[in-house]
Design a protein around this motif. Sequence first.
Motif, PDB file in Angstrom:
ATOM      1  N   LYS A 236      -3.580   3.452  -0.613  1.00  0.00           N
ATOM      2  CA  LYS A 236      -3.590   2.693  -1.860  1.00  0.00           C
ATOM      3  C   LYS A 236      -3.298   1.207  -1.626  1.00  0.00           C
ATOM      4  CE  LYS A 236      -2.480   6.309  -5.200  1.00  0.00           C
ATOM      5  NZ  LYS A 236      -1.548   6.712  -6.247  1.00  0.00           N
ATOM      6  N   GLU A 237      -2.384   0.917  -0.718  1.00  0.00           N
ATOM      7  CA  GLU A 237      -2.041  -0.491  -0.458  1.00  0.00           C
ATOM      8  C   GLU A 237      -3.200  -1.237   0.188  1.00  0.00           C
ATOM      9  OE1 GLU A 237       0.675  -2.876  -1.104  1.00  0.00           O
ATOM     10  OE2 GLU A 237       0.408  -1.340  -2.610  1.00  0.00           O
ATOM     11  N   ARG A 238      -3.920  -0.574   1.093  1.00  0.00           N
ATOM     12  CA  ARG A 238      -5.083  -1.223   1.718  1.00  0.00           C
ATOM     13  C   ARG A 238      -6.159  -1.502   0.677  1.00  0.00           C
ATOM     14  NH1 ARG A 238      -7.677   1.507   6.423  1.00  0.00           N
ATOM     15  NH2 ARG A 238      -8.694  -0.512   6.585  1.00  0.00           N
ATOM     16  N   VAL A 239      -6.323  -0.601  -0.264  1.00  0.00           N
ATOM     17  CA  VAL A 239      -7.306  -0.808  -1.325  1.00  0.00           C
ATOM     18  C   VAL A 239      -6.818  -1.912  -2.261  1.00  0.00           C
ATOM     19  CG1 VAL A 239      -8.463   0.238  -3.314  1.00  0.00           C
ATOM     20  CG2 VAL A 239      -8.229   1.532  -1.174  1.00  0.00           C
ATOM     21  N   ARG A 240      -5.576  -1.825  -2.671  1.00  0.00           N
ATOM     22  CA  ARG A 240      -5.029  -2.790  -3.635  1.00  0.00           C
ATOM     23  C   ARG A 240      -5.056  -4.222  -3.117  1.00  0.00           C
ATOM     24  NH1 ARG A 240      -0.328  -5.505  -4.989  1.00  0.00           N
ATOM     25  NH2 ARG A 240       0.740  -4.851  -3.104  1.00  0.00           N
TER      26      ARG A 240
END
Length: 194
Positions: free
Chosen positions: A106-110
């Motif tokens: 999720k952090e890489r996407v965000r």
Amino acid sequence: MDRQRTFGQYRAIDLAIWALILAVCEYLIVHSARVWYADQLYTVSLAGALTAIVYMRWGAWGAIHAAEAGFINCFFSAATPRQYIIYCAGNLVSLLAVPALERIGKERVRTSAFRSVVFGLAVLVLMQAGRAAAALVLGASPGTVVGFFTTDSLSLLFTGVIVWIARKLDGVYEDQKHYLLRTQAQEEHKGGNL
């Protein structure tokens, strides 16, 4: 009396707020389309964008919002029972984006504008594909099924823009457990500097 909410209560309140936002937005879109743009070939929906945001915040809990978006659209459009099945079940196909989100992180996407927008668009395309598949199963012709993609093409633009904006707003397009831990750490850091 200082009463703190549990994580489950926070999640329930947050999901309810996003469900209300989705319901109001979809109602306004369907109502304005019926009143002012009834002769237009294209439709617009915020279902993909808002569902993608909820998937980012809460993972598979966003399925509630995917199905809700289909239900609201049908309810305010005076749809047939068959259309309810197509839109509600079809929108749930977007759940296939959640494992990919978890796998990528999720952090890489965000933190990536490109990944964020692609995720939002993937959610919408999966909704459209799900509706098309549900319609085919219920006997629609292939020519009719193409309409699920062509008439809703403007929603791709809206989804991309909304997700791009949401990721710039602190905590909106972020896993909420991560957000709460991050803000708590920031508060503790501030408190230690006094």
